[in-house]
Write an enzyme that holds these catalytic residues in place. Structure first.
Site, PDB file in Angstrom:
ATOM      1  N   TYR A  50       0.858  -1.190   0.000  1.00 46.22           N
ATOM      2  CA  TYR A  50       0.000   0.000   0.000  1.00 46.22           C
ATOM      3  C   TYR A  50       0.889   1.233   0.000  1.00 46.22           C
ATOM      4  O   TYR A  50       1.839   1.318   0.785  1.00 46.22           O
ATOM      5  CB  TYR A  50      -0.904   0.035   1.243  1.00 46.22           C
ATOM      6  CG  TYR A  50      -2.351  -0.182   0.878  1.00 46.22           C
ATOM      7  CD1 TYR A  50      -2.981   0.686  -0.005  1.00 46.22           C
ATOM      8  CD2 TYR A  50      -3.079  -1.252   1.388  1.00 46.22           C
ATOM      9  CE1 TYR A  50      -4.297   0.483  -0.380  1.00 46.22           C
ATOM     10  CE2 TYR A  50      -4.403  -1.465   1.024  1.00 46.22           C
ATOM     11  CZ  TYR A  50      -5.005  -0.580   0.135  1.00 46.22           C
ATOM     12  OH  TYR A  50      -6.301  -0.774  -0.235  1.00 46.22           O
ATOM     13  N   GLU A  52      -0.581   4.735  -0.547  1.00 46.56           N
ATOM     14  CA  GLU A  52      -1.434   5.910  -0.796  1.00 46.56           C
ATOM     15  C   GLU A  52      -0.626   7.188  -0.594  1.00 46.56           C
ATOM     16  O   GLU A  52       0.166   7.288   0.362  1.00 46.56           O
ATOM     17  CB  GLU A  52      -2.645   5.899   0.147  1.00 46.56           C
ATOM     18  CG  GLU A  52      -3.712   4.945  -0.344  1.00 46.56           C
ATOM     19  CD  GLU A  52      -4.917   4.876   0.596  1.00 46.56           C
ATOM     20  OE1 GLU A  52      -4.993   5.670   1.548  1.00 46.56           O
ATOM     21  OE2 GLU A  52      -5.770   4.002   0.358  1.00 46.56           O
ATOM     22  N   ASP A 196      -6.308  13.133 -25.385  1.00 40.57           N
ATOM     23  CA  ASP A 196      -6.228  11.734 -24.949  1.00 40.57           C
ATOM     24  C   ASP A 196      -5.454  11.015 -26.040  1.00 40.57           C
ATOM     25  O   ASP A 196      -5.991  10.701 -27.098  1.00 40.57           O
ATOM     26  CB  ASP A 196      -7.653  11.193 -24.803  1.00 40.57           C
ATOM     27  CG  ASP A 196      -7.688   9.711 -24.478  1.00 40.57           C
ATOM     28  OD1 ASP A 196      -6.630   9.057 -24.588  1.00 40.57           O
ATOM     29  OD2 ASP A 196      -8.772   9.210 -24.147  1.00 40.57           O
ATOM     30  N   THR A 222      -3.239   5.869 -22.087  1.00 41.64           N
ATOM     31  CA  THR A 222      -3.054   4.562 -21.482  1.00 41.64           C
ATOM     32  C   THR A 222      -1.612   4.163 -21.752  1.00 41.64           C
ATOM     33  O   THR A 222      -0.912   4.830 -22.531  1.00 41.64           O
ATOM     34  CB  THR A 222      -3.994   3.499 -22.086  1.00 41.64           C
ATOM     35  OG1 THR A 222      -3.806   3.488 -23.497  1.00 41.64           O
ATOM     36  CG2 THR A 222      -5.443   3.794 -21.759  1.00 41.64           C
ATOM     37  N   LYS A 225      -1.271   0.298 -25.157  1.00 41.99           N
ATOM     38  CA  LYS A 225      -1.609   0.152 -26.589  1.00 41.99           C
ATOM     39  C   LYS A 225      -0.315   0.197 -27.398  1.00 41.99           C
ATOM     40  O   LYS A 225       0.515  -0.690 -27.227  1.00 41.99           O
ATOM     41  CB  LYS A 225      -2.621   1.224 -26.989  1.00 41.99           C
ATOM     42  CG  LYS A 225      -3.945   1.113 -26.189  1.00 41.99           C
ATOM     43  CD  LYS A 225      -4.992   2.059 -26.702  1.00 41.99           C
ATOM     44  CE  LYS A 225      -6.315   1.844 -25.998  1.00 41.99           C
ATOM     45  NZ  LYS A 225      -6.442   2.630 -24.754  1.00 41.99           N
ATOM     46  N   ARG A 231      -1.345  -2.632 -18.574  1.00 43.19           N
ATOM     47  CA  ARG A 231      -2.664  -1.998 -18.656  1.00 43.19           C
ATOM     48  C   ARG A 231      -2.751  -0.910 -17.592  1.00 43.19           C
ATOM     49  O   ARG A 231      -2.678  -1.212 -16.394  1.00 43.19           O
ATOM     50  CB  ARG A 231      -3.699  -3.096 -18.404  1.00 43.19           C
ATOM     51  CG  ARG A 231      -5.099  -2.829 -18.820  1.00 43.19           C
ATOM     52  CD  ARG A 231      -5.832  -4.133 -19.006  1.00 43.19           C
ATOM     53  NE  ARG A 231      -5.381  -4.749 -20.250  1.00 43.19           N
ATOM     54  CZ  ARG A 231      -5.857  -4.422 -21.454  1.00 43.19           C
ATOM     55  NH1 ARG A 231      -6.807  -3.545 -21.565  1.00 43.19           N
ATOM     56  NH2 ARG A 231      -5.377  -5.006 -22.533  1.00 43.19           N
TER      57      ARG A 231
HETATM   58  N1  DSN Z   1     -11.321   0.270 -25.762  1.00 40.26           N
HETATM   59  C1  DSN Z   1     -10.132   0.836 -26.343  1.00 40.26           C
HETATM   60  C2  DSN Z   1     -10.007   0.528 -27.781  1.00 40.26           C
HETATM   61  O1  DSN Z   1     -10.194  -0.626 -28.136  1.00 40.26           O
HETATM   62  O2  DSN Z   1      -9.696   1.396 -28.575  1.00 40.26           O
HETATM   63  C3  DSN Z   1     -10.013   2.284 -26.087  1.00 40.26           C
HETATM   64  O3  DSN Z   1      -9.944   2.502 -24.734  1.00 40.26           O
END
Ligand code: DSN
Length: 413
Positions: A50, A52, A196, A222, A225, A231
């Protein structure tokens, strides 16, 4: 006791998933295969801790190593994206977006965001997402003819609606987004500008897409990707005042304890992305997307906007073959090719059916596929979609898919 013996049921499912990831051709544009180093950090004992708070300001003892890990992750992310300030704690891109909105907006404020069926994201104002519930999102669109982002229309909408925020970024837009132009529009109407960059973060890190950091008040992302990390989410900004608000909003505003094992894995991913090899990888991702898109176009398929400049593109299968995206996704699944149905601009099919499929190359490029494999995949897709009632033929195609993927192990050794 190892998982194999303590929980054979889950162990066996994971074994099957390992085989699925190895044997199938993975074309979901938002997925990737992380390195073994990222997996190792993610599966480490840091999950037990933890922490925080933030480095040197924690609400728990024993955080020395948590602090070290988080400081390294922040420093590497700053270097990678040229940003002054970074928060690496968001559990996901949605959490990152929620925090950014809560910093920049009050409930009910007007926001311009790209329409979901034109390539935007759920958290950019869909009525079933917190974003659409808490704020008054007004969608902007691509041009009906060119299927390219219509910056003039965006400017006109900004002048009419005077939003407090303009959000840029997309989940299925295959062209470079001109952040500089959108920043000019935001300035014209005195709006905040947020990007984003989840889909294109890897391309940005490699210098192959315009970097939004110099233009946007807040950049969210994110890490799993094109960036090929665990993730999770990420927030960047250049203002000390904003980062203080962002930090307070992420914790304690919307999250509790940070996932220290994921933050360690983010740090590993940033280190990998700072390496020259990563740029070569991203260049190949784009070359592969262009080759796959061109090959399908030559076979008569309608590619939304006519091509791609990044890691993905959408095929309008309804216009090409008279079938829905759902049907195309199901047929391709039968031969071991994984993708997702996707709306196309001005789609007349419902989101669970759609007229398109979205194809992306980050994962297949990570396993070593190059241009020749793209041409082969285009042929396999075409043959599957055109012979979908011939089960014996589909089985033969599935064997061909496996023969191809067998030559490119995802995780060796
Ligand atoms: N769900 C994702 C995608 O497949 O593009 C985006 O967050």
């Amino acid at each position: 006791m190892s998982l194999q013996y303590s929980d054979p049921e889950i162990y066996q499912i994971i074994e099957k998933e390992i085989l699925r990831q190895q044997r199938n051709i993975e074309l979901i544009a938002s997925e990737n295969y992380v390195s073994k180093a990222v997996l190792e950090a993610q599966g480490s004992v840091l999950t037990n801790k933890y922490a925080e708070g933030y480095p040197n300001k924690r609400y728990y003892g024993g955080c020395d190593y948590a602090d070290e890990v988080e400081n390294i992750a922040i420093a590497r992310a700053k270097l990678l994206f040229g940003s002054n300030y970074v928060n690496v704690q968001p559990h996901s891109g949605s959490s990152a977006n929620m925090a950014a909105y809560r910093v920049l907006l009050r409930p009910g404020d007007k926001v311009l965001g790209m329409a979901l069926d034109h390539g935007g994201h759920l958290t950019h104002g869909h009525p079933f997402s917190f974003s659409g519930m808490d704020y008054q999102f007004i969608p902007y669109f691509v041009n009906r003819e060119t299927e390219l982002l219509d910056y003039d229309d965006l400017e006109a909408q900004a002048i009419v609606h005077r939003p407090r925020l303009i959000v840029a970024g997309a989940s299925s837009y295959s062209r470079e987004i001109d952040f500089r132009r959108i920043k000019m529009i935001a300035d014209m109407v005195d709006a905040f500008f947020m990007v984003d960059m989840a889909h294109i973060a890897g391309l940005v890190a490699a210098g192959l897409h315009q970097n939004p950091v110099p233009y946007a008040d807040i950049v969210t992302s994110t890490t799993h990707k094109t960036l090929r990390g665990p993730r999770g989410g990420l927030i960047l900004c250049d203002s000390k005042e904003l980062i203080m608000q962002i930090n307070r909003t992420v914790f304690p505003g919307i999250q509790g304890g940070p996932l220290m094992h994921i933050i360690a894995a983010k740090a590993v991913c940033f280190k990998e992305a700072l390496n020259d090899q990563f740029k070569l990888y991203q260049q190949q991702v784009i070359r592969n997307a262009k080759t796959l898109s061109n090959s399908l176009q030559k076979l008569g398929y309608y590619i939304v906007s006519g091509g791609t400049e990044n890691h993905l593109f959408t095929v309008n299968v309804k216009k090409s073959l008279g079938i829905t995206g759902k049907k195309a996704e199901e047929i391709l699944d039968l031969v071991g090719i994984t993708c997702n149905k996707n709306t196309v601009p001005f789609d007349d099919e419902k989101p669970l059916y759609t007229s398109g499929i979205r194809l992306g190359t980050p994962a297949i490029t990570s396993r070593g596929f190059k241009e020749n494999e793209m041409k082969e995949i285009a042929r396999l897709i075409d043959q599957a979609l055109k012979n979908s009632t011939d089960n014996a033929f589909l089985k033969q195609l599935r064997r061909e898919v496996y023969a191809l993927t067998d030559k490119f192990p995802v995780y060796e050794g």
